[in-house]
Design a protein around this motif. Sequence first.
Motif, PDB file in Angstrom:
ATOM      1  N   GLY A 161       0.675  -1.137  -0.039  1.00  0.00           N
ATOM      2  CA  GLY A 161      -0.062  -0.159  -0.083  1.00  0.00           C
ATOM      3  C   GLY A 161       0.930   1.132  -0.075  1.00  0.00           C
ATOM      4  O   GLY A 161       0.696   2.151  -0.939  1.00  0.00           O
ATOM      5  N   ILE A 162       1.863   1.337   0.771  1.00  0.00           N
ATOM      6  CA  ILE A 162       2.568   2.381   1.032  1.00  0.00           C
ATOM      7  C   ILE A 162       3.545   2.659  -0.392  1.00  0.00           C
ATOM      8  O   ILE A 162       3.773   3.829  -0.884  1.00  0.00           O
ATOM      9  N   SER A 163       4.020   1.377  -0.652  1.00  0.00           N
ATOM     10  CA  SER A 163       4.658   1.627  -1.984  1.00  0.00           C
ATOM     11  C   SER A 163       3.930   1.976  -3.086  1.00  0.00           C
ATOM     12  O   SER A 163       4.588   2.596  -3.919  1.00  0.00           O
ATOM     13  N   ALA A 164       2.632   1.417  -3.591  1.00  0.00           N
ATOM     14  CA  ALA A 164       2.025   2.130  -4.485  1.00  0.00           C
ATOM     15  C   ALA A 164       1.399   3.460  -4.277  1.00  0.00           C
ATOM     16  O   ALA A 164       1.371   4.229  -5.342  1.00  0.00           O
ATOM     17  N   ALA A 165       1.198   3.806  -3.145  1.00  0.00           N
ATOM     18  CA  ALA A 165       0.680   5.105  -2.830  1.00  0.00           C
ATOM     19  C   ALA A 165       1.731   6.153  -3.414  1.00  0.00           C
ATOM     20  O   ALA A 165       1.494   7.364  -3.989  1.00  0.00           O
ATOM     21  N   PHE A 166       3.117   5.986  -3.079  1.00  0.00           N
ATOM     22  CA  PHE A 166       4.037   7.013  -2.992  1.00  0.00           C
ATOM     23  C   PHE A 166       5.037   6.590  -4.457  1.00  0.00           C
ATOM     24  O   PHE A 166       5.746   7.355  -4.605  1.00  0.00           O
ATOM     25  N   LEU A 170      11.393   0.640  -2.318  1.00  0.00           N
ATOM     26  CA  LEU A 170      12.062   0.450  -0.995  1.00  0.00           C
ATOM     27  C   LEU A 170      11.579   1.187   0.101  1.00  0.00           C
ATOM     28  O   LEU A 170      12.012   0.631   1.131  1.00  0.00           O
ATOM     29  N   GLY A 171      10.795   2.147  -0.078  1.00  0.00           N
ATOM     30  CA  GLY A 171      10.121   2.968   1.024  1.00  0.00           C
ATOM     31  C   GLY A 171       9.082   1.892   1.470  1.00  0.00           C
ATOM     32  O   GLY A 171       9.027   1.742   3.026  1.00  0.00           O
ATOM     33  N   GLY A 172       8.317   1.448   0.910  1.00  0.00           N
ATOM     34  CA  GLY A 172       7.526   0.366   1.118  1.00  0.00           C
ATOM     35  C   GLY A 172       7.867  -0.943   2.095  1.00  0.00           C
ATOM     36  O   GLY A 172       7.705  -1.240   3.250  1.00  0.00           O
TER      37      GLY A 172
END
Length: 441
Positions: A161-166, A170-172
């Motif tokens: 979710g965080i990877s796709a949102a931003f 790597l952040g995800g």
Amino acid sequence: MRRMPAVPSFLRRRVVWWLGALSIGLVAIGFAAAGDRVGALRNALIAPRPWLMLLIAPAGLALSVFLARTVFPGAQGSGIPQTIAALQMHSDRAVDRVLSLRIAIGKILLTILGLFAGASIGREGPTVQIGAALMHTLGRWLGLADVSVRRGLILAGGAAGISAAFNTPLGGIVFAIEELSHSFEVRTSGTMLTAVILSGVTSLALVGNYTYFGHTTATLPIGIGWAAVLVCGLGGGLAGGLFSAMLVRASRGLPGAFGRFVRDRPILFAVLCGLLLALIGIWTDGATYGTGYAQARHMVDGDEQFGRLFPLWKFLASLVSYCSGIPGGIFAPSLAIGAGIGGDIAVLLPHSPAGAVVLLGMVGYFAAVVQAPLTATVIVMEMTDNQELTLPLMATAFVAYGVSRLISPRALYGALAQRFLEANEPGTTTRVSTATEAELR
């Protein structure tokens, strides 16, 4: 009649990972597009008549709180504390309530409503809970009831979710390790990596290889320019720690007659919050409405400023939005506040490149709010496609993290997750506070 052979569990797990990750990528893209559309619609409506926000904001926030308490109970908040809490829950029914499709749908609809109403919220936190809910629901449908598998799916869904949102793979991954699980488990790492990759491929196929804030070439040569690291770390740490401490305190309930009013009249309180948001927005020519993405990008590019007090007004708008009780995250607004802090500091440090100082302010405030310095560093680095600033970003993030811990000893998401557990699975609180207190910090 011959019975069809049972589908092996390892094959069912792979089906869940693949379908879940693809679904998360699609939902995140649609969610982002819808949020941008309603923001543009709001701006078009109020451009000739800014005073309309005095009606739109109170009505929108009141409707959002009403629906969150009646139609979508449990959809309030950013979504990240709920996901952390789900990882700690022992009751399957409690997890099902937190990570249901109803909650995911409510999170999307009510966040979009909040953005239209001008609330200073983001969609990244909600996307974490939505991703975890999609993965968890698919796992239930295919009969994956093992606790370790369930936990792996929740982690994978949140990371995707965080990877796709931003659009930050790597952040995800780092976010899931540092913030959601506080560890790297071999049994779940493959699941998480698969989900992040597939959701990222989905985003890449549909919207192309973009970066959240474009490409920046800002650098910070060794020397006097590095004073910005210390100043942004201290300034971002103080502001972010204060914001975190205020939200943790508000989550426990406000004292006195005002606290009773907030508890007993939540919809009327949301109306008052909406009026305050509208007044702040009108005073700042609309700069505080919505996620803050456009303002942050302009400041990163150096082509527009929003006044020296923009960080303060955005800080207040974000605080009011979160306390109003509507669903919505704090990631994107935090990046905008941090960019504003960096822009103000850049004026005081002429020997440091302004573009680099804006990014340092962004990572400093963000790291202080979430108290996850590695996640903040990697996300900002990926969002700007700039590896030249990796060391200054990381140094700023850790200075800000240290300052924030002095102001708010409990990490924001960990504290909110514990409060959520107290309300939704009594008895888990003791286990969390005694067995995993250090992990939640």
